[in-house]
Scaffold this motif. Sequence first.
Motif, PDB file in Angstrom:
ATOM      1  N   GLU A 166      -2.647  -1.286  -5.823  1.00 16.59           N
ATOM      2  CA  GLU A 166      -2.159  -2.437  -6.585  1.00 16.59           C
ATOM      3  C   GLU A 166      -2.673  -3.745  -6.000  1.00 16.59           C
ATOM      4  OE1 GLU A 166       2.163  -0.847  -8.202  1.00 16.59           O
ATOM      5  OE2 GLU A 166       1.940  -1.413  -6.090  1.00 16.59           O
ATOM      6  N   THR A 167      -2.770  -3.798  -4.670  1.00 15.58           N
ATOM      7  CA  THR A 167      -3.288  -5.002  -4.018  1.00 15.58           C
ATOM      8  C   THR A 167      -4.750  -5.212  -4.393  1.00 15.58           C
ATOM      9  OG1 THR A 167      -1.780  -4.698  -2.153  1.00 15.58           O
ATOM     10  CG2 THR A 167      -3.687  -6.142  -1.808  1.00 15.58           C
ATOM     11  N   GLN A 168      -5.532  -4.127  -4.381  1.00 18.25           N
ATOM     12  CA  GLN A 168      -6.944  -4.227  -4.764  1.00 18.25           C
ATOM     13  C   GLN A 168      -7.075  -4.720  -6.204  1.00 18.25           C
ATOM     14  OE1 GLN A 168      -9.389  -0.774  -3.964  1.00 18.25           O
ATOM     15  NE2 GLN A 168     -10.742  -1.228  -5.691  1.00 18.25           N
ATOM     16  N   GLN A 169      -6.259  -4.185  -7.095  1.00 17.04           N
ATOM     17  CA  GLN A 169      -6.310  -4.607  -8.495  1.00 17.04           C
ATOM     18  C   GLN A 169      -5.962  -6.081  -8.646  1.00 17.04           C
ATOM     19  OE1 GLN A 169      -3.579  -1.778 -10.203  1.00 17.04           O
ATOM     20  NE2 GLN A 169      -5.187  -0.266 -10.631  1.00 17.04           N
ATOM     21  N   PHE A 170      -4.990  -6.526  -7.877  1.00 17.28           N
ATOM     22  CA  PHE A 170      -4.589  -7.932  -7.954  1.00 17.28           C
ATOM     23  C   PHE A 170      -5.692  -8.838  -7.416  1.00 17.28           C
ATOM     24  CE2 PHE A 170      -2.564 -11.823  -6.476  1.00 17.28           C
ATOM     25  CZ  PHE A 170      -1.750 -12.148  -7.558  1.00 17.28           C
ATOM     26  N   LEU A 171      -6.351  -8.412  -6.329  1.00 18.03           N
ATOM     27  CA  LEU A 171      -7.431  -9.214  -5.771  1.00 18.03           C
ATOM     28  C   LEU A 171      -8.591  -9.334  -6.747  1.00 18.03           C
ATOM     29  CD1 LEU A 171      -7.529  -7.862  -2.093  1.00 18.03           C
ATOM     30  CD2 LEU A 171      -6.762 -10.125  -2.825  1.00 18.03           C
ATOM     31  N   GLU A 172      -8.885  -8.236  -7.426  1.00 20.76           N
ATOM     32  CA  GLU A 172     -10.024  -8.227  -8.344  1.00 20.76           C
ATOM     33  C   GLU A 172      -9.708  -8.911  -9.666  1.00 20.76           C
ATOM     34  OE1 GLU A 172     -12.087  -4.087  -6.695  1.00 20.76           O
ATOM     35  OE2 GLU A 172     -10.834  -4.054  -8.497  1.00 20.76           O
ATOM     36  N   LYS A 173      -8.489  -8.725 -10.146  1.00 17.44           N
ATOM     37  CA  LYS A 173      -8.071  -9.343 -11.414  1.00 17.44           C
ATOM     38  C   LYS A 173      -6.650  -9.872 -11.260  1.00 17.44           C
ATOM     39  CE  LYS A 173     -11.000  -6.465 -14.390  1.00 17.44           C
ATOM     40  NZ  LYS A 173     -11.024  -5.522 -15.543  1.00 17.44           N
ATOM     41  N   PRO A 174      -6.489 -11.035 -10.625  1.00 15.21           N
ATOM     42  CA  PRO A 174      -5.144 -11.571 -10.389  1.00 15.21           C
ATOM     43  C   PRO A 174      -4.391 -11.783 -11.701  1.00 15.21           C
ATOM     44  CG  PRO A 174      -6.794 -12.803  -9.138  1.00 15.21           C
ATOM     45  CD  PRO A 174      -7.542 -11.925 -10.092  1.00 15.21           C
ATOM     46  N   SER A 175      -3.118 -11.409 -11.687  1.00 11.52           N
ATOM     47  CA  SER A 175      -2.279 -11.597 -12.869  1.00 11.52           C
ATOM     48  C   SER A 175      -1.735 -13.015 -12.946  1.00 11.52           C
ATOM     49  CB  SER A 175      -1.117 -10.599 -12.848  1.00 11.52           C
ATOM     50  OG  SER A 175      -0.371 -10.730 -11.649  1.00 11.52           O
TER      51      SER A 175
END
Length: 398
Positions: A166-175
């Motif tokens: 989830e952290t990686q996803q947030f870093l790549e595409k912040p919500s």
Amino acid sequence: MLNSLTFAKRNTILTRMAKLLEQERSNIKLVNQGDISNYSGDDLAMTKRLLVDDQKIDSMIASLVQLVGQEDPVGKVVYHFTSENGMKIQNKTAAFGTILIIYESRPDVTVEATAIAFKSGNRILLKGGKESLQSNLKIMSLWHQALSDNNIPNSWISYLNFDRKETQQFLEKPSQKVDLIVPRGGESLINFVKKHATCPVIVSGRGNNFVFVSQEADIEKALAIIINGKTSNISVCNALDKVLIDINLPNWEAFTKNVVSELQQRNVTVLGDETISKVTNVPQIESDLIWHEEFLDYKIVIGTVNSNQEAIDKINTYCGGHSAAIITSNDVIAQDFMENVDAAAVYQNASTRFTDGGQFGLGGELAISTDKLHQRGPLGLQHLVSNKWYIYGNGQIR
């Protein structure tokens, strides 16, 4: 609005948080003991960073009090100019906006880093390590209480309870919009953030600090500084990992044997280069690659040099860009060393353990940056600002 909180309101929140920490001292320690009990690793440095005791809570409170007494870093005029056409131009400090702090195992960061970023007018997102989750959530509940007690939305200080994916996803595409990311931790964390982040990152956390004992060193001071740097707290990035001794120091062999003996009495594993190994019988390093390593353990490497310049060159080759010290009574030599060593903090006759925002009068630090952009060393509240241009005209056109 980025600056919708007044300077007075920010101070009120910090003061309230300090009182809540004192009131909840026993509960914070109790929750923290749960995190410690759940930690199954054998990393001594991690265990030390994870612990929250009365001393750490005192430090958190002191940091908040110190910050309250500091000036507002936002809105300061750093440059002004009146053009020939009459336009008045100003450059002022401005909050970044939203800062994401990703860190490992240190619940005190949830107080100190948050407070510095908040006082600088920024919104804060926190992503702590799973090993300190309950401690972090407890402290976050106090931040939210301080905010709600003053009718401020909790969105100013938020916690991201994410796993690695989830952290990686947030870093790549912040919500949500993120203006700056500061990772605090080991090299694996830093590399993970740098690989996946899509906004600016300030690198923080790696030490590998050096002390150089020059030929004009006071050996009693040198011994005390080495022992303090290595043994006072092995779990921090300002701890000492490497010592260089000038073989032109009078009786350098006797001094070196004494240093090794004192370190070994404190359960420090001592390794040496070929010369040190022959003189003291400590194990010889197997590869020069070890000079790059940060230990975060009761371990140190001692080597020899034949000149001040050789020491400077070796430090610049291997150090992490954090801190380096020279022990010498010669101020000219010290100044040359300090100007030419490529580190964020350079010392004459003092321990590298002082590289710390609180010790430097900053009220703690968000992190200790080893980058050169945009700020180096301890990041205090006055460093957590960007800038903005204000131009006042009366109809000018170009």
